[in-house]
Design an enzyme around this catalytic site. Structure first.
Site, PDB file in Angstrom:
ATOM      1  N   TYR A  12       0.792  -1.232   0.000  1.00 52.83           N
ATOM      2  CA  TYR A  12       0.000   0.000   0.000  1.00 52.83           C
ATOM      3  C   TYR A  12       0.826   1.286   0.000  1.00 52.83           C
ATOM      4  O   TYR A  12       0.719   2.094  -0.913  1.00 52.83           O
ATOM      5  CB  TYR A  12      -0.947   0.003   1.202  1.00 52.83           C
ATOM      6  CG  TYR A  12      -1.992  -1.072   1.124  1.00 52.83           C
ATOM      7  CD1 TYR A  12      -2.983  -1.039   0.147  1.00 52.83           C
ATOM      8  CD2 TYR A  12      -1.983  -2.151   2.002  1.00 52.83           C
ATOM      9  CE1 TYR A  12      -3.940  -2.040   0.045  1.00 52.83           C
ATOM     10  CE2 TYR A  12      -2.935  -3.164   1.910  1.00 52.83           C
ATOM     11  CZ  TYR A  12      -3.908  -3.093   0.927  1.00 52.83           C
ATOM     12  OH  TYR A  12      -4.849  -4.084   0.822  1.00 52.83           O
ATOM     13  N   PRO A  49     -11.380  -0.769  -2.006  1.00 59.00           N
ATOM     14  CA  PRO A  49     -12.566  -1.556  -2.358  1.00 59.00           C
ATOM     15  C   PRO A  49     -13.828  -0.869  -1.847  1.00 59.00           C
ATOM     16  O   PRO A  49     -13.771   0.026  -0.997  1.00 59.00           O
ATOM     17  CB  PRO A  49     -12.339  -2.887  -1.635  1.00 59.00           C
ATOM     18  CG  PRO A  49     -11.514  -2.509  -0.442  1.00 59.00           C
ATOM     19  CD  PRO A  49     -10.669  -1.337  -0.857  1.00 59.00           C
ATOM     20  N   HIS A  88      -7.812   0.840   2.151  1.00 62.20           N
ATOM     21  CA  HIS A  88      -7.553  -0.567   2.436  1.00 62.20           C
ATOM     22  C   HIS A  88      -6.326  -0.824   3.307  1.00 62.20           C
ATOM     23  O   HIS A  88      -6.148  -1.937   3.817  1.00 62.20           O
ATOM     24  CB  HIS A  88      -7.397  -1.304   1.096  1.00 62.20           C
ATOM     25  CG  HIS A  88      -7.765  -2.745   1.134  1.00 62.20           C
ATOM     26  ND1 HIS A  88      -8.021  -3.442   2.295  1.00 62.20           N
ATOM     27  CD2 HIS A  88      -7.912  -3.652   0.132  1.00 62.20           C
ATOM     28  CE1 HIS A  88      -8.308  -4.700   1.993  1.00 62.20           C
ATOM     29  NE2 HIS A  88      -8.259  -4.845   0.697  1.00 62.20           N
ATOM     30  N   SER A 131      -6.185 -14.920   4.636  1.00 59.39           N
ATOM     31  CA  SER A 131      -6.048 -14.291   5.944  1.00 59.39           C
ATOM     32  C   SER A 131      -5.037 -15.038   6.802  1.00 59.39           C
ATOM     33  O   SER A 131      -5.053 -16.270   6.890  1.00 59.39           O
ATOM     34  CB  SER A 131      -7.404 -14.269   6.661  1.00 59.39           C
ATOM     35  OG  SER A 131      -7.246 -13.851   8.004  1.00 59.39           O
ATOM     36  N   SER A 181     -10.523 -12.394  -4.806  1.00 61.89           N
ATOM     37  CA  SER A 181     -10.784 -12.435  -3.370  1.00 61.89           C
ATOM     38  C   SER A 181     -12.201 -12.909  -3.116  1.00 61.89           C
ATOM     39  O   SER A 181     -13.139 -12.466  -3.792  1.00 61.89           O
ATOM     40  CB  SER A 181     -10.593 -11.041  -2.753  1.00 61.89           C
ATOM     41  OG  SER A 181     -10.792 -11.086  -1.359  1.00 61.89           O
ATOM     42  N   GLN A 182     -12.345 -13.821  -2.167  1.00 65.63           N
ATOM     43  CA  GLN A 182     -13.675 -14.225  -1.720  1.00 65.63           C
ATOM     44  C   GLN A 182     -14.099 -13.289  -0.586  1.00 65.63           C
ATOM     45  O   GLN A 182     -13.402 -13.175   0.417  1.00 65.63           O
ATOM     46  CB  GLN A 182     -13.676 -15.668  -1.216  1.00 65.63           C
ATOM     47  CG  GLN A 182     -15.037 -16.096  -0.677  1.00 65.63           C
ATOM     48  CD  GLN A 182     -15.053 -17.500  -0.093  1.00 65.63           C
ATOM     49  OE1 GLN A 182     -16.000 -18.224  -0.279  1.00 65.63           O
ATOM     50  NE2 GLN A 182     -14.019 -17.862   0.641  1.00 65.63           N
TER      51      GLN A 182
END
Length: 628
Positions: free
Chosen positions: A88, A101, A327, A443, A543-544
């Site tokens: 980032y 997002p 994010h 994660s 991404s889920q």
């Protein structure tokens, strides 16, 4: 749950284990396996030699590994700062589309402006209640679901939801988190309306405002924003620019104290509430996603934002609502949990009529005032043009697949997430005839201050499966295809387990690279190699983001010739948000969605055909490992 798990679940994050440093040989072997089938043989042989030299006994790799192991002993989380800067803070791209997002809430049936303000008031009251739970550390500890379910997860990201702010820098941004703001006697939010910004105290004399009080204050703000004589230029547009440009513009702004005062109010707020004008477009899922991600440009709601703030709640007068998040402070699951709490709070509360004598006199909302000069005016014009180019470039297709959902996948004794990942590989292969480096966020909140690592979904097993599904020259039996599907799903599941237990390769390789820099070494050859550079260009970024209420998450691609693919598997359907850039001749969201739909149907037909064959033999199919 064991006693140790109970202790970890109820204690501070330091009771969780530290993120491990994977064995060097394991990471290098996995790296070679991940790239072998994605590059030409000649290139791979060159890469293999470089990797073997790096990992040789007494080589550079062992020196850097030793430094990482020492760092792990001295820090709470050895990879956190490395990862945050790389993912980032050093990224110079504009936040909208490229980084931030959005969560798109259900379309609201507002009858008029009062309806919209009532919704906004209840939302902000919900924010105050949720923040109070965070400050009191009263949120229930979360436990892992899916693979290796039941492990307690680190909750530290929640503390940054309303306290963080990303400051632009010329080369590197800074993420600042306010400490103990929950003890303040007053707290404020920033309300954006008609591209104007207002400070609204939502806690006064240590008491939060009620929904009715917030509603009354929002009405005042809408009235103030309509006063053309007091309107300032749309300064929020500056935050939509690339980070270096915004840093330079901010330096110009801060030369005037009046601008500095306004910036401080924004930088210390709990959140931003954006009261948007009607978008003027049909409220399709795709258009609602675009409205959240970039506000449809400066002529619509693109300047009615302040992108540096961690949480921006959008309430459109046409019922298009949601939240945009910066994010760097937290992951998508934290955004989901907060969003679901707020939507449930809004649904169960109603705005009570104002009482004639409500008791206390509230501070009036304050308009943020800015001083503009020709230089600043020029910066605003340039930022408007760059945002408009970004808006015009984003190709978004939100697709709801209705033929089946995760319940069908579970009946096949397969992991829904692994199943979808393999389907995404099939869709990409249908479009391009090859696989590419793929990113799926995993994660690592099982560990202290854990954020994410990468699941590299373009496995050799996935390639074998997609080839057999698309090869028109060779005839594969249904059983052969099913075996390859199972192999692909098992490979995906194995990599997922490695990633969530801290054994993936991306964070480790990043740590080795950063260690070399800290030791003032020349950049090791492994990190200059063409294969490594290409393997970190994630043409497919996935991404889920599952939800339990009606909403969906969306984001843009991370490279100019790539796709963003966010998905939300539900029991009987699945929502996919596919994004790409119009300027790329190699991508098309509509083409990808068509291929994805075809692939999902083909995999279902394969599963049904194999099940019928098994029924015909009156025997069950061979058992395979499964996930949820």
């Amino acid at each position: 749950m064991s006693r140790l798990e109970r202790d970890m679940a109820t204690a501070a994050p330091e009771r969780l284990p530290k993120v491990p440093v994977p064995p060097l040989k394991q990471t290098l072997d996995t790296y070679l396996k991940c790239v072998r089938h994605l590059v030409k043989d000649e290139q791979f042989q060159k890469t293999k030699a470089i990797v073997e030299k790096f990992g040789a006994p007494g080589g550079i790799g062992e020196v850097l590994q030793k430094k990482l192991l020492e760092r792990r002993e001295k820090t709470e989380n050895w990879v956190y700062d490395y990862w945050l800067e790389d993912m980032y803070l050093s990224n110079r791209l504009a936040l909208p589309v490229n980084s931030s997002p959005a969560m798109v809430f259900p379309k609201q049936p507002f009858k008029d402006g009062k309806d919209a303000l009532s919704y906004a008031a209840r939302l902000i009251r919900g924010v105050l209640e949720y923040k109070a739970l965070i400050d009191a550390r009263a949120l229930p500890v979360e436990f892992a679901r899916g693979q290796l379910a039941g492990t307690p997860l680190c909750m530290e990201q929640y503390s940054r939801l309303f306290t963080s702010y990303r400051y632009p820098g010329p080369k590197r941004d800074t993420l600042k988190v306010r400490v103990n703001p929950g003890t303040a006697a007053s707290e404020h939010i920033i309300v954006a309306c008609k591209n104007q910004f207002f400070a609204l105290d939502v806690v006064t004399e240590s008491k939060p405002l009620s929904e009715t009080e917030i509603f009354s204050q929002l009405e005042k703000i809408v009235s103030m924003a309509g006063n053309a004589e007091e309107q300032c230029p749309p300064f929020g547009i500056l935050t939509s620019d690339d980070r270096t440009e915004w840093a330079r513009a901010r330096d110009v702004l801060t030369k005037e104290q009046i601008n500095m005062d306004s910036l401080v109010l924004i930088e210390t707020c709990l959140s931003v509430l954006c009261l948007d004008e009607p978008s003027g477009t049909k409220a399709t899922d795709s258009n609602r996603a675009l409205q959240m991600l970039h506000g449809s440009g400066w002529e619509k709601n693109g300047a009615n934002r302040w992108y540096d703030k961690s949480m921006q709640f959008v309430v459109g007068m046409d019922g298009i609502c949601g939240v945009v998040c910066e994010h760097s402070a937290f992951e998508g699951v934290v955004l989901v949990q907060c969003s679901e709490y707020l939507t449930k709070h809004i649904a169960r509360t109603t705005l009570e009529p104002a009482k004639p004598a409500s008791g206390r006199k509230l501070p009036a909302p304050r308009r943020l005032v800015w001083k503009c000069n020709p230089q600043v005016q020029g910066l605003l014009v340039a930022s408007k043009e760059r945002l408009q180019r970004l808006v015009n470039n984003l190709d978004m297709d939100v697709f709801t697949f209705k033929d089946y959902g995760k319940e069908f996948i579970k009946k096949q004794k397969m992991s829904p997430d692994a199943f979808v990942q393999v389907a995404l590989q099939l869709a990409f292969f249908k479009c391009n005839g090859k696989l590419v480096s793929t990113y799926e966020s995993a994660s690592i909140r099982r560990f202290r201050d854990g954020r994410v690592d990468n699941i590299r979904s373009a496995t050799v097993e996935a390639l074998a499966f997609v080839k057999c599904m698309t090869d028109e020259r060779t005839t594969y039996t249904e059983s052969e295809k099913m075996k390859r599907l199972r192999d692909a799903i098992n490979a995906q599941t194995d990599y997922t387990i490695a990633a969530i237990t801290g054994m993936a390769i991306d964070n480790h390789l990043l740590g080795l690279l950063k260690s070399a820099k800290e030791l003032n070494m020349e950049r090791p050859e492994i990190f200059c190699d063409e294969t490594y550079l290409a393997s970190n260009q994630f043409i497919l970024s996935t991404s889920q983001v599952p939800t339990t209420v009606e909403m969906f998450c969306c984001y843009g691609p991370v490279v100019p010739n790539g796709y963003g693919a966010c998905y939300n598997p539900q029991p009987d359907h699945m929502v996919f948000c596919v994004s790409s850039f119009w300027e790329s001749t190699q991508t098309s969201s509509a083409v990808f969605v068509k291929a994805l739909n075809e692939g999902l149907l083909e995999i279902r037909d394969l599963c049904d055909a194999v099940a019928k064959m098994a029924d015909g033999r009156q025997g069950g199919s061979k058992p395979y490992r499964s996930g949820t």
